[in-house]
Motif scaffolding. Structure first.
Motif, PDB file in Angstrom:
ATOM      1  N   GLU A  59       0.534  -1.360   0.390  1.00  0.00           N
ATOM      2  CA  GLU A  59       0.252   0.285  -0.064  1.00  0.00           C
ATOM      3  C   GLU A  59       0.581   1.289   0.010  1.00  0.00           C
ATOM      4  O   GLU A  59       0.147   2.003  -0.508  1.00  0.00           O
ATOM      5  N   LYS A  88      -9.382   9.184 -13.428  1.00  0.00           N
ATOM      6  CA  LYS A  88     -11.335   9.039 -11.877  1.00  0.00           C
ATOM      7  C   LYS A  88     -10.266   8.246 -11.152  1.00  0.00           C
ATOM      8  O   LYS A  88     -11.050   7.958  -9.951  1.00  0.00           O
ATOM      9  N   LEU A  89      -9.415   7.394 -11.012  1.00  0.00           N
ATOM     10  CA  LEU A  89      -8.802   6.119  -9.998  1.00  0.00           C
ATOM     11  C   LEU A  89      -8.503   7.211  -8.788  1.00  0.00           C
ATOM     12  O   LEU A  89      -7.948   7.782  -8.728  1.00  0.00           O
ATOM     13  N   THR A  90      -8.589   6.951  -7.011  1.00  0.00           N
ATOM     14  CA  THR A  90      -7.907   8.347  -6.448  1.00  0.00           C
ATOM     15  C   THR A  90      -7.404   6.463  -5.668  1.00  0.00           C
ATOM     16  O   THR A  90      -7.218   5.982  -6.076  1.00  0.00           O
ATOM     17  N   GLU A  92      -7.122   6.211  -2.335  1.00  0.00           N
ATOM     18  CA  GLU A  92      -7.390   5.240  -1.736  1.00  0.00           C
ATOM     19  C   GLU A  92      -8.379   3.609  -2.482  1.00  0.00           C
ATOM     20  O   GLU A  92      -7.723   2.905  -2.102  1.00  0.00           O
ATOM     21  N   GLN A  93      -8.385   4.228  -3.771  1.00  0.00           N
ATOM     22  CA  GLN A  93      -9.030   3.353  -4.834  1.00  0.00           C
ATOM     23  C   GLN A  93      -7.713   1.702  -5.017  1.00  0.00           C
ATOM     24  O   GLN A  93      -7.959   0.411  -5.126  1.00  0.00           O
ATOM     25  N   GLU A  94      -6.597   2.669  -5.045  1.00  0.00           N
ATOM     26  CA  GLU A  94      -5.389   2.009  -5.570  1.00  0.00           C
ATOM     27  C   GLU A  94      -4.864   0.947  -4.579  1.00  0.00           C
ATOM     28  O   GLU A  94      -4.219   0.087  -4.204  1.00  0.00           O
ATOM     29  N   ARG A  95      -4.941   1.165  -3.000  1.00  0.00           N
ATOM     30  CA  ARG A  95      -4.215   0.981  -1.861  1.00  0.00           C
ATOM     31  C   ARG A  95      -5.034  -0.457  -1.618  1.00  0.00           C
ATOM     32  O   ARG A  95      -4.931  -1.318  -1.178  1.00  0.00           O
ATOM     33  N   ILE A  96      -6.716  -0.019  -1.723  1.00  0.00           N
ATOM     34  CA  ILE A  96      -7.358  -1.120  -1.407  1.00  0.00           C
ATOM     35  C   ILE A  96      -7.553  -2.242  -2.447  1.00  0.00           C
ATOM     36  O   ILE A  96      -7.079  -3.040  -1.876  1.00  0.00           O
ATOM     37  N   LEU A  97      -6.894  -1.649  -3.671  1.00  0.00           N
ATOM     38  CA  LEU A  97      -6.731  -2.877  -4.376  1.00  0.00           C
ATOM     39  C   LEU A  97      -5.417  -4.092  -3.956  1.00  0.00           C
ATOM     40  O   LEU A  97      -5.491  -4.852  -3.896  1.00  0.00           O
TER      41      LEU A  97
END
Length: 220
Positions: A59, A88-90, A92-97
């Motif tokens: 992360e 549009k990707l954030t 936080e979304q990348e961390r979750i992925l």
């Protein structure tokens, strides 16, 4: 694989000259080094002289991965994700992925980092479906930035991913590639993938034109 073995291999990777070349050739032929479903850090010098660090991201690398996604989406139409979708990707979304992949027992990400922590390429492998009759099938995807094209990085990541897939219990790895992406098709063929079909008009580009998708598989 024991921690002592991993340390020994990492020390061998620091050897230079002919010994390094011989060992690295051997390393690519054996099963990838995997610890708790993560690729252990490896330092590699590509054939174009660029030094990269191969490892599973976490992360803390989310910002670098997000930037990598935006760069690769803007450099060609060969990724399914468009520039607008990438923007549009954030974070936080990348961390979750990243956390979801790292916690998974049947998927993983390999990333190639420059010495300063910039992501230059990434490859991901995941289950096609998590059902009893299809859990032997893995789906593979890769994104390599233009500045490191022709350095052998795509071949290396693809080879590592397919070998790791075997360790995870998969018996075949599948992918789809744009029909006009001759460079990628050549890499996949070199790594043992074979074409099994073509889906016409699979991709609709932003200019309204269509591109076929070459369907490929590698049996492990």
């Amino acid at each position: 694989m024991s921690q002592n073995t991993i340390v020994f291999i990492l020390r061998l990777l620091s050897v230079k000259g002919t010994a390094r070349k011989c060992f690295f050739g051997f390393l690519q032929k054996i099963t990838p080094i995997i610890s708790k479903m993560k690729i252990v850090e490896q330092k590699v010098v590509l054939k174009n002289g660029i030094s990269v660090i191969l490892r599973s991201p976490d992360e803390r690398d989310a910002a670098a991965l997000l930037l990598h996604t935006k760069i690769t989406a803007s450099e060609s139409h060969f990724l399914v994700k468009t520039v607008k979708e990438a923007e549009k990707l954030t974070l936080e979304q990348e961390r979750i992925l990243v956390n979801a992949v790292n916690e998974s027992r049947d998927s993983f990400i390999i990333a190639a980092f420059s010495p300063d922590g910039t992501v230059l390429a990434s490859a991901e492998l995941d289950a096609v479906e998590r059902r009893a009759k299809t859990r032997h099938r893995a789906a593979f995807g890769i994104a390599v930035q233009r500045r490191v094209w022709n350095g052998g990085l795509g071949t290396l990541l693809t080879d590592m991913a397919t070998k790791a897939a075997r360790v995870l219990g998969y018996t075949q790895v599948e992918l789809g590639v744009y029909a006009d992406n001759a460079r990628a098709i050549h890499v996949y063929q070199k790594c043992g993938f074979v074409q099994y079909g073509v889906l016409e008009k699979s991709f609709r580009l932003e200019d309204g034109s269509f591109c076929a998708e070459i369907l490929m598989v590698k049996y492990l």
